[in-house]
Design a protein around this motif. Structure first.
Motif, PDB file in Angstrom:
ATOM      1  N   SER A   5      -2.271  10.225   1.423  1.00 29.59           N
ATOM      2  CA  SER A   5      -3.649  10.364   0.969  1.00 29.59           C
ATOM      3  C   SER A   5      -4.007  11.845   0.896  1.00 29.59           C
ATOM      4  O   SER A   5      -3.712  12.591   1.829  1.00 29.59           O
ATOM      5  CB  SER A   5      -4.617   9.659   1.920  1.00 29.59           C
ATOM      6  OG  SER A   5      -5.959   9.975   1.587  1.00 29.59           O
ATOM      7  N   GLU A  61      -6.236   3.238  -7.822  1.00 27.73           N
ATOM      8  CA  GLU A  61      -6.943   2.036  -8.279  1.00 27.73           C
ATOM      9  C   GLU A  61      -7.619   2.259  -9.638  1.00 27.73           C
ATOM     10  O   GLU A  61      -7.463   1.462 -10.559  1.00 27.73           O
ATOM     11  CB  GLU A  61      -7.969   1.611  -7.226  1.00 27.73           C
ATOM     12  CG  GLU A  61      -8.538   0.218  -7.468  1.00 27.73           C
ATOM     13  CD  GLU A  61      -9.428  -0.256  -6.339  1.00 27.73           C
ATOM     14  OE1 GLU A  61      -9.891  -1.411  -6.411  1.00 27.73           O
ATOM     15  OE2 GLU A  61      -9.674   0.511  -5.378  1.00 27.73           O
ATOM     16  N   GLN A  99       1.793   2.105  -3.433  1.00 27.16           N
ATOM     17  CA  GLN A  99       0.678   2.741  -4.147  1.00 27.16           C
ATOM     18  C   GLN A  99       0.588   4.227  -3.793  1.00 27.16           C
ATOM     19  O   GLN A  99       0.390   5.071  -4.670  1.00 27.16           O
ATOM     20  CB  GLN A  99      -0.634   2.026  -3.800  1.00 27.16           C
ATOM     21  CG  GLN A  99      -0.686   0.587  -4.301  1.00 27.16           C
ATOM     22  CD  GLN A  99      -1.959  -0.129  -3.881  1.00 27.16           C
ATOM     23  OE1 GLN A  99      -2.841   0.451  -3.248  1.00 27.16           O
ATOM     24  NE2 GLN A  99      -2.051  -1.412  -4.224  1.00 27.16           N
ATOM     25  N   HIS A 133     -17.413   1.783  -4.545  1.00 25.07           N
ATOM     26  CA  HIS A 133     -16.723   0.918  -3.589  1.00 25.07           C
ATOM     27  C   HIS A 133     -17.639  -0.249  -3.262  1.00 25.07           C
ATOM     28  O   HIS A 133     -18.819  -0.072  -2.960  1.00 25.07           O
ATOM     29  CB  HIS A 133     -16.380   1.686  -2.320  1.00 25.07           C
ATOM     30  CG  HIS A 133     -15.293   1.057  -1.509  1.00 25.07           C
ATOM     31  ND1 HIS A 133     -15.429  -0.191  -0.913  1.00 25.07           N
ATOM     32  CD2 HIS A 133     -14.048   1.482  -1.202  1.00 25.07           C
ATOM     33  CE1 HIS A 133     -14.310  -0.488  -0.265  1.00 25.07           C
ATOM     34  NE2 HIS A 133     -13.454   0.503  -0.433  1.00 25.07           N
ATOM     35  N   GLU A 147      -8.354   5.097  -3.808  1.00 26.20           N
ATOM     36  CA  GLU A 147      -9.238   4.271  -4.632  1.00 26.20           C
ATOM     37  C   GLU A 147      -9.557   4.902  -5.983  1.00 26.20           C
ATOM     38  O   GLU A 147      -9.838   4.194  -6.947  1.00 26.20           O
ATOM     39  CB  GLU A 147     -10.548   3.969  -3.877  1.00 26.20           C
ATOM     40  CG  GLU A 147     -10.426   2.868  -2.836  1.00 26.20           C
ATOM     41  CD  GLU A 147      -9.941   3.387  -1.497  1.00 26.20           C
ATOM     42  OE1 GLU A 147      -9.463   4.548  -1.434  1.00 26.20           O
ATOM     43  OE2 GLU A 147     -10.022   2.629  -0.507  1.00 26.20           O
ATOM     44  N   THR A 148      -9.547   6.225  -6.053  1.00 25.92           N
ATOM     45  CA  THR A 148      -9.832   6.879  -7.334  1.00 25.92           C
ATOM     46  C   THR A 148      -8.544   7.184  -8.104  1.00 25.92           C
ATOM     47  O   THR A 148      -8.463   6.938  -9.303  1.00 25.92           O
ATOM     48  CB  THR A 148     -10.631   8.184  -7.132  1.00 25.92           C
ATOM     49  OG1 THR A 148      -9.847   9.126  -6.396  1.00 25.92           O
ATOM     50  CG2 THR A 148     -11.919   7.914  -6.401  1.00 25.92           C
ATOM     51  N   GLN A 159     -15.574  -1.947  -6.888  1.00 21.31           N
ATOM     52  CA  GLN A 159     -14.122  -2.054  -6.761  1.00 21.31           C
ATOM     53  C   GLN A 159     -13.693  -2.243  -5.308  1.00 21.31           C
ATOM     54  O   GLN A 159     -14.508  -2.267  -4.403  1.00 21.31           O
ATOM     55  CB  GLN A 159     -13.465  -0.786  -7.316  1.00 21.31           C
ATOM     56  CG  GLN A 159     -13.834   0.491  -6.557  1.00 21.31           C
ATOM     57  CD  GLN A 159     -13.165   1.719  -7.140  1.00 21.31           C
ATOM     58  OE1 GLN A 159     -13.687   2.364  -8.037  1.00 21.31           O
ATOM     59  NE2 GLN A 159     -11.987   2.062  -6.593  1.00 21.31           N
ATOM     60  N   SER A 160     -12.384  -2.386  -5.114  1.00 22.73           N
ATOM     61  CA  SER A 160     -11.733  -2.357  -3.797  1.00 22.73           C
ATOM     62  C   SER A 160     -12.047  -3.558  -2.911  1.00 22.73           C
ATOM     63  O   SER A 160     -12.048  -3.449  -1.685  1.00 22.73           O
ATOM     64  CB  SER A 160     -12.080  -1.056  -3.049  1.00 22.73           C
ATOM     65  OG  SER A 160     -11.847   0.072  -3.856  1.00 22.73           O
ATOM     66  N   LYS A 161     -12.293  -4.711  -3.518  1.00 23.48           N
ATOM     67  CA  LYS A 161     -12.568  -5.914  -2.736  1.00 23.48           C
ATOM     68  C   LYS A 161     -11.361  -6.296  -1.889  1.00 23.48           C
ATOM     69  O   LYS A 161     -10.221  -6.248  -2.336  1.00 23.48           O
ATOM     70  CB  LYS A 161     -12.919  -7.073  -3.679  1.00 23.48           C
ATOM     71  CG  LYS A 161     -13.260  -8.390  -2.976  1.00 23.48           C
ATOM     72  CD  LYS A 161     -13.591  -9.476  -3.994  1.00 23.48           C
ATOM     73  CE  LYS A 161     -14.056 -10.761  -3.315  1.00 23.48           C
ATOM     74  NZ  LYS A 161     -12.994 -11.394  -2.527  1.00 23.48           N
ATOM     75  N   VAL A 162     -11.638  -6.687  -0.649  1.00 21.22           N
ATOM     76  CA  VAL A 162     -10.597  -7.139   0.274  1.00 21.22           C
ATOM     77  C   VAL A 162     -11.049  -8.453   0.901  1.00 21.22           C
ATOM     78  O   VAL A 162     -12.196  -8.562   1.358  1.00 21.22           O
ATOM     79  CB  VAL A 162     -10.324  -6.098   1.384  1.00 21.22           C
ATOM     80  CG1 VAL A 162      -9.296  -6.629   2.374  1.00 21.22           C
ATOM     81  CG2 VAL A 162      -9.860  -4.778   0.787  1.00 21.22           C
ATOM     82  N   ILE A 222       0.839  -1.202   0.000  1.00 17.87           N
ATOM     83  CA  ILE A 222       0.000   0.000   0.000  1.00 17.87           C
ATOM     84  C   ILE A 222       0.877   1.256   0.000  1.00 17.87           C
ATOM     85  O   ILE A 222       0.541   2.269  -0.638  1.00 17.87           O
ATOM     86  CB  ILE A 222      -0.954   0.000   1.206  1.00 17.87           C
ATOM     87  CG1 ILE A 222      -1.828  -1.269   1.196  1.00 17.87           C
ATOM     88  CG2 ILE A 222      -1.826   1.246   1.206  1.00 17.87           C
ATOM     89  CD1 ILE A 222      -2.705  -1.410  -0.032  1.00 17.87           C
ATOM     90  N   SER A 257     -17.215  -6.958 -10.623  1.00 15.42           N
ATOM     91  CA  SER A 257     -16.074  -6.144 -10.237  1.00 15.42           C
ATOM     92  C   SER A 257     -15.721  -5.210 -11.386  1.00 15.42           C
ATOM     93  O   SER A 257     -16.005  -5.510 -12.558  1.00 15.42           O
ATOM     94  CB  SER A 257     -14.871  -7.029  -9.908  1.00 15.42           C
ATOM     95  OG  SER A 257     -14.334  -7.601 -11.094  1.00 15.42           O
TER      96      SER A 257
END
Length: 335
Positions: A70, A282, A62, A198, A278-279, A237-240, A59, A249
């Motif tokens: 962030s 991802e 990223q 999300h 996420e935007t 999106q953003s599956k964990v 992370i 998805s």
């Protein structure tokens, strides 16, 4: 109205440095509204430590690609400033931001409210669609810290959701129109509009969580208000983790549309009030790469609502509506 009203913007928060990534993830996965399965209370903290220690190096990489932190805190504080200016045209108001998993935390905001002597508070989630994992979790945190302080003299009320509020829909439509302008004018109606929200575990849906229904209604309202004839699609999106989540998805949707011949695609991160990992990463980096590999010739991403004047106006109207019909929930603070 002469009494100063406090407005608290509720958001998830995000790490404000690379060093903050691991503790941020620990706080996130320690939340029982995020990690919740039979018996999980017995080892939730241990599991949160394990997940955060294993995930944080990836992370961090990223976050390095979007500026090393962030942007969510900066955007939220900026939105608070703009909203406060707008509200003060009508009545005395002070706007704060309370983050669920990183600074400024709820207890920090309560400190500020005490210093200001503010007794009436409106909670305004920056989650337009209601979910147990977002709005409910943030409100639980608010009530917990009120109870710890025994602050029963604070009267508060909540804007629960605004997924179909016309001024909010107008702000979303504006962002889609701006995104479509990046495509050749003669191809605007050929662009696939891909709404990416999300995701949540299907377990929440089965338990009656309204989020997925709210998302569908937001997308329908945006398309109707925008008046476009473009094909549009909703994905998640953003599956964990291993649980089954909402489908399709976003990667699967991109691949499927490409196989059907789509060449132009506008991704709309719906339900996100501000740009963040996420935007920007991802969707803006990962999904852009997937789209290119799948044969999409032009892939664009709409800007988050961020400092949109229409969005700030929508938030102001939500607050004004609540202030005019203030129904305090102070009795709930001890529940």
């Amino acid at each position: 109205m002469n009494e100063k009203i406090g407005v608290v913007l509720l958001n998830l928060g995000g790490p404000d440095s690379l060093e903050a990534v691991e503790p941020f993830l620990y706080n996130l996965f320690s939340d029982p509204d995020i990690i919740n399965f039979p018996g999980s209370f017995l080892f939730r903290k241990w599991l949160a430590k394990l997940i955060s220690s294993k995930r944080h190096p990836r992370i961090q990489e990223q976050y390095k690609q979007i500026g090393g932190k962030s942007p969510l805190k900066d955007f939220t504080l900026g939105q608070a400033k703009l909203l406060e200016e707008k509200l003060n045209e009508k009545f005395p108001a002070k706007v704060y931001a309370a983050m669920r998993y990183w600074h400024p935390f709820t207890e920090e905001v309560l400190d500020e409210l005490e210093k200001e002597g503010i007794k009436k508070v409106i909670l305004l989630p920056l989650y337009p669609q209601y979910s147990k994992a977002t709005t409910e979790s943030s409100v639980k945190e608010w009530k917990k810290h009120l109870k710890l302080r025994n602050n029963t003299d604070i009267e508060w009320t909540l804007v629960e959701y605004y997924y179909d509020f016309p001024p909010y829909i107008d702000a979303c439509v504006e962002r889609v129109n701006q995104g479509l302008e990046r495509f050749p004018a003669d191809n605007h109606d050929k662009v696939d509009i891909l709404f990416s929200a999300h995701g949540t575990p299907m377990k929440l849906v089965r338990e009656g969580d309204p989020y997925s229904g709210h998302i569908c209604e937001t997308v329908s309202a945006v398309m109707k208000r925008g008046g476009w004839t473009n094909p549009h699609h909703l994905c998640f999106q953003s599956k964990v983790g291993p649980q089954k989540w909402l489908t399709p998805s976003t990667p699967d949707a991109i691949d499927d549309l490409a196989k059907k011949g789509s060449k132009l695609m506008l991704a709309v991160p719906i339900a996100f009030a501000s740009d963040h990992l996420e935007t920007l990463f991802e969707v803006g980096i990962e999904f852009r790469h997937l789209a290119k590999e799948a044969g999409i010739e032009q892939f664009e991403v709409t800007e988050g609502l961020n400092y949109s004047g229409k969005f700030i106006d929508a938030l102001a109207q939500l607050v004004l509506n609540k202030a005019e019909n203030f129904e305090p929930k102070s009795a709930l603070a001890n529940n």
